[in-house]
Scaffold this motif. Structure first.
Motif, PDB file in Angstrom:
ATOM      1  N   ALA A 211      -4.442  -8.218  11.479  1.00 34.18           N
ATOM      2  CA  ALA A 211      -4.469  -6.784  11.233  1.00 34.18           C
ATOM      3  C   ALA A 211      -5.095  -5.977  12.189  1.00 34.18           C
TER       4      ALA A 211
ATOM      5  N   ALA B 127      -3.254  -3.192  14.676  1.00 27.10           N
ATOM      6  CA  ALA B 127      -3.684  -1.917  14.900  1.00 27.10           C
ATOM      7  C   ALA B 127      -4.096  -1.553  16.302  1.00 27.10           C
TER       8      ALA B 127
ATOM      9  N   TYR C 202      -4.771   8.547  11.662  1.00 28.93           N
ATOM     10  CA  TYR C 202      -4.975   7.605  10.713  1.00 28.93           C
ATOM     11  C   TYR C 202      -6.645   7.326  10.309  1.00 28.93           C
ATOM     12  N   ASN C 203      -7.317   7.541  11.483  1.00 27.32           N
ATOM     13  CA  ASN C 203      -8.653   7.128  11.435  1.00 27.32           C
ATOM     14  C   ASN C 203      -9.253   8.518  10.700  1.00 27.32           C
TER      15      ASN C 203
ATOM     16  N   MET D 263      -8.894   8.224   7.010  1.00 20.87           N
ATOM     17  CA  MET D 263      -9.493   7.022   6.225  1.00 20.87           C
ATOM     18  C   MET D 263     -11.003   7.442   6.125  1.00 20.87           C
TER      19      MET D 263
ATOM     20  N   HIS E 180       0.698   2.195   0.697  1.00 21.07           N
ATOM     21  CA  HIS E 180      -0.305   2.681   1.300  1.00 21.07           C
ATOM     22  C   HIS E 180      -0.131   4.072   1.947  1.00 21.07           C
TER      23      HIS E 180
ATOM     24  N   GLN F 277      -1.081   1.889   8.363  1.00 23.72           N
ATOM     25  CA  GLN F 277      -1.620   0.982   7.445  1.00 23.72           C
ATOM     26  C   GLN F 277      -0.681  -0.027   6.769  1.00 23.72           C
TER      27      GLN F 277
ATOM     28  N   TYR G  54       0.359  -2.927   9.309  1.00 30.55           N
ATOM     29  CA  TYR G  54      -0.465  -4.032   9.447  1.00 30.55           C
ATOM     30  C   TYR G  54      -0.882  -4.679   8.253  1.00 30.55           C
ATOM     31  N   VAL G  55      -0.583  -4.144   7.030  1.00 28.09           N
ATOM     32  CA  VAL G  55      -0.742  -5.193   5.739  1.00 28.09           C
ATOM     33  C   VAL G  55       0.102  -5.920   5.249  1.00 28.09           C
TER      34      VAL G  55
ATOM     35  N   ASN H  57     -10.827  -6.851   2.230  1.00 29.61           N
ATOM     36  CA  ASN H  57     -11.337  -5.353   2.416  1.00 29.61           C
ATOM     37  C   ASN H  57     -12.941  -5.494   2.789  1.00 29.61           C
TER      38      ASN H  57
ATOM     39  N   SER I 195     -14.145  -5.423   6.552  1.00 23.92           N
ATOM     40  CA  SER I 195     -14.296  -4.150   7.285  1.00 23.92           C
ATOM     41  C   SER I 195     -15.699  -4.000   7.352  1.00 23.92           C
TER      42      SER I 195
END
Length: 334
Positions: free
Chosen positions: A174, A178, A192-193, A196, A252, A257, A260-261, A289, A292
């Motif tokens: 993933a 990304a 995206y960052n 999040m 998502h 996301q 990559y999921v 999860n 990370s």
């Protein structure tokens, strides 16, 4: 004594007053070509009609998307209710001052801690609803054979070691995906960052609670529980695995996301099919999860493309070797 005329024969006998055994039911009818024999009723029955294209589209894909949309809607409604409650509180502080209420709501939305708390509450409500409906529709229908299969063939240390190694490999895959997206479209990755950080950038403990505990349970009951089980009624297992992985990406609500999921979704669907349970999927999702947090403690070199490729290759090779050894234990799975 051997029962030669029991329930499986389709005949029943009882002792009459002369001590003779006489049949009390007609012998079962022979099944005609194209018919299945119903051993419980002693009667031929027509085979189940396979769903057509319309049934697969509407009963399988569309209904699965509706299920997904309902749970997205649950979280959205919770967020709206919280915002309305917050606005009502600001309105009490400054009656009639609309600009004050608007300004305070804007600040709240930009506050990472508030948005993290909102995410946690919305995810928790979704979890309660998801677990209840999964249990109602599928969980309570598990047979003793399913439970025995899980205890004897799935609930083993080597199986969970294999799941753990696969999860590490998929997580670095993933990251690699990304990184590729970030190289192709840096602006998209930056947005995206920011998204999040807004959703989970506040209280660290609350963010971990949402990402590592609540979301995996909720999403697995929805995706590998209700949606995957629904898809299997209309599609073969491999097709259902692919479709639910794509829906998992859509779930998502952002395409970075969402892309990559998909490999993780494929692995989770495969695991759900082989284990006949969402419990190993929940474990795998939680570990994915949690990675990370682990990655944040590792040096930056661990996020380079070369490192990711090496980890993915090593992990997937190890999983393949372990799976070949364990394959016989899953011979009853489709």
């Amino acid at each position: 004594m051997e029962d030669k005329n029991g329930v499986f024969s389709g005949n029943t006998q009882e002792n009459d007053q002369y001590g003779q055994f006489a049949p009390t039911a007609q012998p079962p009818q022979m099944a005609q070509p194209g018919q299945d024999y119903n051993i419980w009723q002693g009667q031929p029955q027509k085979p189940d009609k396979k769903p057509g294209i319309a049934g697969k589209i509407f009963g399988g894909i569309v209904l699965s998307l509706v299920i997904m949309g309902l749970f997205v809607g649950v979280q959205f409604v919770v967020a709206i209710v919280m915002m309305i409650g917050l606005a009502f509180g600001y309105a009490i502080e400054a009656p009639g001052d609309v600009s004050y209420v608007t300004r305070m709501l804007t600040e709240a939305i930009g506050d990472g801690e508030f948005m993290t708390n909102l995410t946690v509450i919305a995810t928790a409500v979704s979890l309660v609803v998801a677990v209840f409906f999964y249990w109602l529709l599928w969980g309570r229908k598990k047979t003793q054979e399913d439970k025995q299969y899980f205890r004897e063939k799935v609930l083993r240390g080597k199986v969970f070691l294999m799941i753990s190694v696969a999860t590490v490999g998929l997580y670095f895959l993933a990251i690699l995906i990304a990184n590729i997206i970030g190289f192709v479209s840096p602006d998209t990755m930056e947005e995206y960052n920011k998204m999040m950080d807004m959703a989970l950038g506040g209280n660290v403990f609350m963010a971990m609670l949402a990402a590592v505990l609540l979301a995996p349970i909720s999403e697995e009951c929805i995706m590998r529980g209700m949606i995957f089980q629904n898809l299997k009624k209309y599609f073969s297992a491999p097709a259902a695995i692919v479709i639910q992985a794509v829906i998992f990406g859509i779930f998502h609500m952002n395409w970075v996301q969402g892309i990559y999921v998909i490999p993780v979704g494929l692995a989770l669907g495969f695991l759900a099919e082989k284990s006949k349970s969402v419990l190993p999927c929940i474990y795998m999702h939680m570990l994915n999860n949690f990675m990370s947090i682990v990655l944040a403690l590792l040096p930056e070199v661990c996020q380079t493309n070369l490192f990711c490729v090496v980890v993915v290759a090593v992990c997937l090779s190890a999983v393949w070797l372990m799976y070949r050894q364990e394959r016989e234990r899953f011979e009853d799975a489709v």
